[in-house]
Design an enzyme around this catalytic site. Structure first.
Site, short mmCIF file in Angstrom:
data_model
loop_
_atom_site.label_atom_id
_atom_site.label_comp_id
_atom_site.label_asym_id
_atom_site.label_seq_id
_atom_site.Cartn_x
_atom_site.Cartn_y
_atom_site.Cartn_z
N CYS A 82 -2.65 8.09 4.57
CA CYS A 82 -2.60 7.67 3.17
C CYS A 82 -3.84 8.10 2.41
O CYS A 82 -3.81 8.32 1.20
CB CYS A 82 -2.46 6.15 3.09
SG CYS A 82 -1.03 5.49 3.95
N GLU A 99 0.87 -1.18 0.00
CA GLU A 99 0.00 0.00 0.00
C GLU A 99 0.90 1.22 0.00
O GLU A 99 1.75 1.37 0.87
CB GLU A 99 -0.92 -0.02 1.23
CG GLU A 99 -2.11 0.93 1.09
CD GLU A 99 -1.87 2.26 1.75
OE1 GLU A 99 -1.57 3.24 1.00
OE2 GLU A 99 -1.97 2.36 2.97
#
Length: 556
Positions: A341, A307
């Site tokens: 994020c 990720e």
């Protein structure tokens, strides 16, 4: 929070059936920390015990605490004179020693019933929910610069949810069995991967580090955990909880290390079975390329899960609720200083609403407090994580000040004398393709493009094509037809897609998280399928009726 109901499942242990528990869990409640509450009192006590203290954190291989000569320090982001932790980097020799010890422990761990492995995570979740909650929150706040609520939703609620739900999914996975046929039975065994898994964790979520290492271990794997330098204290606290709750030695090795040294060491080992990663695109690409170059070295094809962040969008249609847009954007763009994020960093607003949105955004930011989250609980966000992050963000602010296409309408200043502080900043751009609209900044900087309201269809296409990332995004509109259009155009633009809600705030088991394109491999941690990523299933067929004839009937 946990209810167990009995069940019986087959397991390949001499073809015997073993009892297996199917579990029901709920999301951990988020505590309020209001004045006079027990949780606030406990947190204040924990903060007092951590403030001004430098914790010593070794590398841990098996039960051996190891100190190398490469000493490092974790600094508090909002007070960089405070050395939160003293730790050392594992060298290549120590990393290789950890690999050998892990691989030696793998078989026994993999053969342990999944219910036993799951109980370690259930117990750890209970401990973090109770006795260790305040300590882990305090270390997350001081070490990673989080406010009370941001630490609570991360280092308590999300981490607890990861442990509980992944343990539940691991146990219930045993129910997923193939069909039997007359005269034979078939069993699916969910083995761990043959080798070791490397877990490379980021600074911004204590929970992510626990998940990256804990979930592969839950599924019968052995793990080398490289925690982030800037999340060392909280990460070590989580590791200690796992060990204290029954995790055997050598199942998770705790290995702070220089990134390239760790990467080169793991990717050159024949025993590499997987990499579980959260971090930057360049680092993940580097690891992927190293794995590709060394494919002939490995016993298996390593699993890579990554990720890598995003350039997350808020699209605003003329039918949107302005108040919802403003409050959602302030939280998404500026909570934890834009270091999630999923944080919104680009916004598209129709000209017919821009004046209202702009006025409310600017007015709200005047009330936002940036400061010390430990001394002042009214702080909305604190300093960015370190000097590298500060310098990177400052370059973007300088770019905004010098570019004819960009106008700073709020914030724009920064100061690193005591901590790495950056003002919440909003920048209006005339050019929707400016670099500030497509490159990740990872700080409290929001860029806005104002578009003619009737051009929204073109803007949707623009959103989809502007950035290489595809992590999160939000669409604000009350017009149902527009929502349906946007869902089609933006189908691949975000792995987590929000309608009339901010782009942050995913909750384990409710919104499993991850995105594709440059944002990663989209394995959706927090969902029921994530545990499968860390298994190598074996199907066992047992025939109960012996085969007596080699010829087929049609052969005569």
């Amino acid at each position: 929070m946990l209810r167990v109901r009995s069940a019986v499942l087959r397991s390949w242990r001499g073809f015997k059936t073993l009892p297996c528990a199917a579990v029901e869990v709920k999301n951990e409640p988020i505590l309020s920390f209001t004045d006079g509450s027990a949780e606030r009192r406990e947190l204040l006590e924990a903060l007092a015990s951590v403030k001004g203290v430098t914790e010593e954190i070794p590398c841990v291989v098996g039960d051996e605490h190891v100190w190398t000569g490469d000493i490092r320090y974790q600094l508090s982001p909002f007070n960089h004179s405070h050395r939160v932790a003293k730790f050392c980097y594992a060298d290549k020799e120590l990393i290789n020693k950890a690999i050998v010890a892990s691989v030696a422990a793998r078989r026994e761990w993999d053969l342990k019933p999944v219910q036993d492995r799951a109980q370690i995570l259930f117990k750890a979740a209970d401990v973090i929910s109770g006795a260790k909650r305040a300590e882990i929150l305090a270390k997350t706040m001081i070490g990673q610069g989080k406010t009370v609520v941001q630490a609570e939703i991360d280092a308590a609620a999300e981490l607890i949810d990861f442990f509980r739900f992944n343990a539940k999914h691991a146990v219930e996975l045993q129910h997923q069995q193939p069909l039997d046929a007359p005269g034979s039975t078939n069993t699916m065994l969910y083995r761990g991967l043959e080798g070791f898994v490397a877990a490379v964790a980021p600074f911004n979520f204590t929970a992510i580090g626990g998940n990256l290492a804990g979930t592969p271990a839950l599924m019968g794997n052995v793990v080398l955990w490289k925690p982030s330098d800037t999340a060392m204290s909280a990460s070590y606290a989580v590791y200690r909880v796992l060990r204290d709750c029954g995790l055997p030695p050598n199942i998770i090795q705790f290995l702070p290390a220089d990134g390239p040294v760790f990467g080169d060491s793991i990717t050159s080992s024949e025993h590499l079975a997987g990499i579980n990663f959260t971090g930057s695109v360049p680092t993940f690409k580097y690891l992927w390329k190293q794995v590709a170059q060394n494919l002939d070295t490995y016993k298996n094809f390593p699993r890579l899960a990554g990720e890598c962040g995003g350039k997350n969008f808020h699209f605003v249609h003329k039918s949107a609720d302005v108040t919802s847009v403003v409050t959602g954007t302030v939280r998404s763009a500026f909570e934890y200083g834009g270091q999630k994020c999923s944080a919104c960093s680009r916004m598209y607003v129709p000209d017919s609403l821009w004046l209202q949105v702009k006025e409310q955004l600017v007015a709200t930011l005047k009330d936002v407090r940036v400061g010390d989250p430990v001394e002042d609980f009214s702080t909305f966000f604190s300093a960015v994580i370190d000097d590298k992050s500060y310098s990177r963000i400052k370059k973007w602010l300088d770019h905004a000040k010098s570019s004819p296409n960009l106008e700073i309408i709020a914030g724009g200043s920064c100061d690193d004398r005591k901590g790495y502080f950056v003002e919440p900043t909003i920048i209006e751009t005339k050019d929707p393709q400016d670099a500030i609209m497509n490159e990740e900044i990872f700080g409290p900087v929001l860029s806005v493009y104002v578009y003619p309201e009737n051009d929204y269809k073109e803007v949707l296409q623009l959103i989809d094509s502007t950035s290489p990332y595809a992590l999160t995004g939000a669409v604000f509109a009350q017009d149902q037809r527009v929502l349906e259009e946007a869902a089609v155009v933006l189908r691949n633009a975000a792995g987590n897609y929000y309608v009339n809600d901010k782009s942050t705030g995913s909750i384990v088991a409710q919104q499993p998280f991850g995105g594709a394109r440059a944002s990663g491999t989209n394995d959706k941690p927090g969902g029921p399928h994530y545990v499968l990523r860390w298994t190598s299933p074996q199907v066992v067929k047992e025939t109960h009726v012996p085969l007596r004839e080699w010829k087929y009937p049609y052969m005569g």
